[in-house]
Design a protein around this motif. Structure first.
Motif, PDB file in Angstrom:
ATOM      1  N   SER A   1      24.755  -7.243  10.528  1.00  0.00           N
ATOM      2  CA  SER A   1      24.476  -7.354  11.958  1.00  0.00           C
ATOM      3  C   SER A   1      23.034  -6.940  12.206  1.00  0.00           C
ATOM      4  N   ALA A   2      22.653  -6.888  13.460  1.00  0.00           N
ATOM      5  CA  ALA A   2      21.281  -6.510  13.792  1.00  0.00           C
ATOM      6  C   ALA A   2      21.009  -5.049  13.485  1.00  0.00           C
ATOM      7  N   THR A   3      22.073  -4.254  13.365  1.00  0.00           N
ATOM      8  CA  THR A   3      21.880  -2.808  13.219  1.00  0.00           C
ATOM      9  C   THR A   3      22.367  -2.223  11.896  1.00  0.00           C
ATOM     10  N   GLU A   4      23.240  -2.959  11.173  1.00  0.00           N
ATOM     11  CA  GLU A   4      23.779  -2.367   9.948  1.00  0.00           C
ATOM     12  C   GLU A   4      24.331  -3.435   9.013  1.00  0.00           C
ATOM     13  N   THR A   5      24.614  -2.999   7.789  1.00  0.00           N
ATOM     14  CA  THR A   5      25.309  -3.842   6.816  1.00  0.00           C
ATOM     15  C   THR A   5      26.517  -3.059   6.305  1.00  0.00           C
ATOM     16  N   LEU A   6      27.580  -3.795   5.986  1.00  0.00           N
ATOM     17  CA  LEU A   6      28.800  -3.165   5.503  1.00  0.00           C
ATOM     18  C   LEU A   6      29.424  -4.015   4.410  1.00  0.00           C
ATOM     19  N   GLU A   7      30.234  -3.375   3.580  1.00  0.00           N
ATOM     20  CA  GLU A   7      31.043  -4.080   2.600  1.00  0.00           C
ATOM     21  C   GLU A   7      32.515  -3.801   2.926  1.00  0.00           C
ATOM     22  N   LEU A   8      33.295  -4.867   3.068  1.00  0.00           N
ATOM     23  CA  LEU A   8      34.718  -4.729   3.346  1.00  0.00           C
ATOM     24  C   LEU A   8      35.504  -5.412   2.247  1.00  0.00           C
ATOM     25  N   THR A   9      36.698  -4.915   2.000  1.00  0.00           N
ATOM     26  CA  THR A   9      37.569  -5.544   1.018  1.00  0.00           C
ATOM     27  C   THR A   9      38.965  -5.673   1.602  1.00  0.00           C
ATOM     28  N   ALA A  10      39.712  -6.666   1.116  1.00  0.00           N
ATOM     29  CA  ALA A  10      41.070  -6.889   1.610  1.00  0.00           C
ATOM     30  C   ALA A  10      41.887  -7.627   0.578  1.00  0.00           C
ATOM     31  N   ASP A  11      43.200  -7.530   0.729  1.00  0.00           N
ATOM     32  CA  ASP A  11      44.100  -8.263  -0.154  1.00  0.00           C
ATOM     33  C   ASP A  11      44.211  -9.729   0.264  1.00  0.00           C
ATOM     34  N   ASN A  12      43.984  -9.993   1.567  1.00  0.00           N
ATOM     35  CA  ASN A  12      44.146 -11.346   2.104  1.00  0.00           C
ATOM     36  C   ASN A  12      43.053 -11.655   3.125  1.00  0.00           C
ATOM     37  N   PHE A  13      42.656 -12.938   3.170  1.00  0.00           N
ATOM     38  CA  PHE A  13      41.631 -13.372   4.117  1.00  0.00           C
ATOM     39  C   PHE A  13      42.108 -14.611   4.889  1.00  0.00           C
ATOM     40  N   ILE A  14      41.684 -14.677   6.141  1.00  0.00           N
ATOM     41  CA  ILE A  14      41.924 -15.845   6.982  1.00  0.00           C
ATOM     42  C   ILE A  14      40.563 -16.338   7.467  1.00  0.00           C
ATOM     43  N   ILE A  15      40.245 -17.606   7.199  1.00  0.00           N
ATOM     44  CA  ILE A  15      38.984 -18.188   7.670  1.00  0.00           C
ATOM     45  C   ILE A  15      39.273 -19.051   8.887  1.00  0.00           C
ATOM     46  N   ASN A  16      38.628 -18.723  10.008  1.00  0.00           N
ATOM     47  CA  ASN A  16      38.898 -19.404  11.283  1.00  0.00           C
ATOM     48  C   ASN A  16      37.577 -19.605  12.035  1.00  0.00           C
ATOM     49  N   THR A  17      36.594 -20.150  11.319  1.00  0.00           N
ATOM     50  CA  THR A  17      35.225 -20.206  11.840  1.00  0.00           C
ATOM     51  C   THR A  17      34.914 -21.446  12.682  1.00  0.00           C
ATOM     52  N   GLY A  18      35.888 -22.352  12.836  1.00  0.00           N
ATOM     53  CA  GLY A  18      35.703 -23.460  13.764  1.00  0.00           C
ATOM     54  C   GLY A  18      34.774 -24.555  13.285  1.00  0.00           C
ATOM     55  N   SER A  19      34.075 -25.169  14.250  1.00  0.00           N
ATOM     56  CA  SER A  19      33.203 -26.301  13.951  1.00  0.00           C
ATOM     57  C   SER A  19      31.918 -26.183  14.754  1.00  0.00           C
ATOM     58  N   GLU A  20      30.968 -27.046  14.437  1.00  0.00           N
ATOM     59  CA  GLU A  20      29.692 -27.071  15.135  1.00  0.00           C
ATOM     60  C   GLU A  20      29.277 -28.519  15.377  1.00  0.00           C
ATOM     61  N   PRO A  21      28.389 -28.776  16.345  1.00  0.00           N
ATOM     62  CA  PRO A  21      27.988 -30.153  16.637  1.00  0.00           C
ATOM     63  C   PRO A  21      27.269 -30.808  15.468  1.00  0.00           C
ATOM     64  N   VAL A  22      27.536 -32.093  15.290  1.00  0.00           N
ATOM     65  CA  VAL A  22      26.801 -32.906  14.320  1.00  0.00           C
ATOM     66  C   VAL A  22      25.496 -33.367  14.970  1.00  0.00           C
ATOM     67  N   ILE A  23      24.380 -33.101  14.320  1.00  0.00           N
ATOM     68  CA  ILE A  23      23.078 -33.530  14.831  1.00  0.00           C
ATOM     69  C   ILE A  23      22.656 -34.784  14.080  1.00  0.00           C
ATOM     70  N   PRO A  24      22.587 -35.928  14.745  1.00  0.00           N
ATOM     71  CA  PRO A  24      22.273 -37.178  14.051  1.00  0.00           C
ATOM     72  C   PRO A  24      20.807 -37.248  13.644  1.00  0.00           C
ATOM     73  N   PRO A  25      20.481 -38.055  12.635  1.00  0.00           N
ATOM     74  CA  PRO A  25      19.093 -38.192  12.172  1.00  0.00           C
ATOM     75  C   PRO A  25      18.300 -39.120  13.091  1.00  0.00           C
ATOM     76  N   ILE A  26      17.683 -38.541  14.106  1.00  0.00           N
ATOM     77  CA  ILE A  26      16.876 -39.305  15.069  1.00  0.00           C
ATOM     78  C   ILE A  26      15.418 -38.887  14.917  1.00  0.00           C
ATOM     79  N   ASP A  27      14.539 -39.841  14.770  1.00  0.00           N
ATOM     80  CA  ASP A  27      13.119 -39.550  14.586  1.00  0.00           C
ATOM     81  C   ASP A  27      12.569 -38.785  15.789  1.00  0.00           C
TER      82      ASP A  27
END
Length: 453
Positions: free
Chosen positions: A118-144
């Protein structure tokens, strides 16, 4: 290093709901969200809720109100609603004793460890299980010229602009493009859609697509078919767009704003999925099995990031699948999911579930189709919303409901009735003979399915 039972990356619908369930079962959960502006996920912050708020607000205009001021009030009201929802979503998890919310960027160090920054710190976390739920982002087309030109927006950033654009050019004729076209036309913008497809709304039946196109044109929206934006540049505090048709012919438009509505793609930037042994497909989506488990046995992926339909209610259903695997009997999975409905919030709303004629023909499925104009429903005389068309497909032998398209007022509610009937394996006569209150739009289902007699 801090240890958790479950680490959930991304504060979306599926992830946040699962976090609450896991916490209620005594599990220690870490919820990771990289932006404090995205607590609660895409839907409440930049998609469904704010855009539908603006749609509703635009419909409330009466008299000769100054449209620019009216639009500013709409944006301010939208911001208040999303802020309130965002704060509530944060508190709903952060106030639980066994949930820790981290606002930081996550990246995998291994399949059992992540690095947070983050802007103020770094951390290391560990877990037995992970869930990824990061969604989507807009597609930017190749326009000159796209990187050096002002007044270019995505569906996210356009909502942050408090000044109504007098002219809005939209690149993309899909769901996002159509919804924003109708929305900004209702606010008074002159809207032009540049649609690269050879056929307008190519996945819809032609009678439905043609009906919608007529309504869009009657609203003053211009549609440039079979063309794509190839270049943009700044032009007298505005933007100039060069578009090119399939045969190479070019044209130019100037506008106050350009909206890129060319789809969304899974968001996995910076996650270092390779270090966790999580594979992606050719489109960048995280590969999952029928239980939404990734190539790493203890890591699941929910929502847009796994390449499924990009709807909030699908993220919620993904949660049900993972909950079934983790906390239930494991019986519910992707193989059980069917008849996914959708609504496109144009005017009137276009909703669909199951097959249409186009798909039925492609799959060589025997069907019988029937339709009625929306104006045939008495309620449309009351609410002055006569536009549209209702259409259904059934199996003529088994009487099974194969699909339904409702292009009419309140269709986003009505389509759920049809889906429930389909999920319950009810014949079309169930809706034909069902008792609906009067005068309502739902009773139009009596008439629609009565056409099969």
């Amino acid at each position: 290093m801090i240890q958790y039972d479950y680490i959930i990356i991304g504060f979306g619908k599926g992830g946040k709901t699962l976090a609450g369930d896991l916490a209620s079962k005594g599990k220690n959960v870490a919820m990771i969200e990289q932006s404090e502006e995205m607590y609660g996920g895409t839907c409440i912050n930049i998609a469904c809720i704010p855009t539908k708020y603006l749609v509703h607000y635009a419909e409330q205009k009466q008299g000769d109100n100054d449209m620019k001021t009216f639009y500013q009030q709409a944006i301010e009201g939208k911001d208040k609603v999303t802020k309130s929802l965002r704060e509530n979503n944060y508190k709903n998890l952060a106030d639980q004793e066994s949930v820790m919310v981290y606002t930081a960027k996550a990246s995998f160090v291994s399949d059992k460890q992540i690095h947070l920054e983050s802007a103020t710190e770094t951390l290391e976390l560990t877990a037995d299980n992970f869930i990824i739920n990061t969604g989507s982002e807009p597609v930017i087309p190749p326009i000159d010229g796209i990187e050096d030109t002002d007044h270019i927006y995505t569906s996210t950033t356009l909502q942050q602009v408090k000044e109504l654009p007098e002219e809005l050019v939209i690149v993309g004729g899909g769901t996002i493009g159509l919804e924003f076209a109708m929305l900004y036309a209702n606010f008074g913008s002159q809207v032009t859609i540049i649609d690269s497809s050879d056929e307008f709304m190519k996945n819809e039946d032609r009678d439905i697509a043609e009906s919608l196109e007529k309504i869009l044109k009657d609203k003053g929206i211009t549609i440039i078919h079979s063309s794509k934006a190839v270049a943009v540049k700044n032009y007298e505090e505005r933007i100039k767009i060069t578009h090119e048709s399939k045969d190479g012919a070019q044209g130019e438009l100037t506008a106050a704003a350009l909206l890129l509505a060319t789809g969304r793609k899974p968001y996995t930037e910076g996650l270092n999925l390779d270090k966790a042994g999580v594979k992606r497909d050719k489109n960048g989506a995280i590969q999952v099995d029928e239980n939404l488990k990734t190539s790493a046995d203890h890591i699941w992926a929910l929502g847009d990031v796994n390449g499924g339909p990009q709807f909030t209610y699908i993220s919620l259903d993904d949660y049900r699948i993972v909950r079934s695997q983790i906390l239930g009997d494991g019986a519910y999975n992707l193989d059980k999911r069917k008849n996914i409905p959708y609504s496109i919030f144009v005017e009137p709303v276009l909703s669909h579930v199951g097959l249409n004629e186009k798909t039925a023909k492609e799959k060589n499925i025997t069907y019988k189709a029937a339709s009625i104009p929306a104006a045939a429903i008495p309620r449309t005389k009351i609410n002055n919303q006569p536009n549209g068309l209702l259409k259904a497909l059934v199996n003529p032998d088994s009487k099974e409901i194969l699909g339904c398209t409702l292009f009419c007022a309140e269709s986003s509610e009505m389509i759920n009735i049809v889906r429930v009937a389909m999920e319950a394996n009810m014949p079309y006569t169930f809706l034909r003979d069902n008792i609906f209150t009067h005068p309502t739009m739902s009773e139009g289902l009596n008439s629609l399915f009565g056409k099969f007699d």
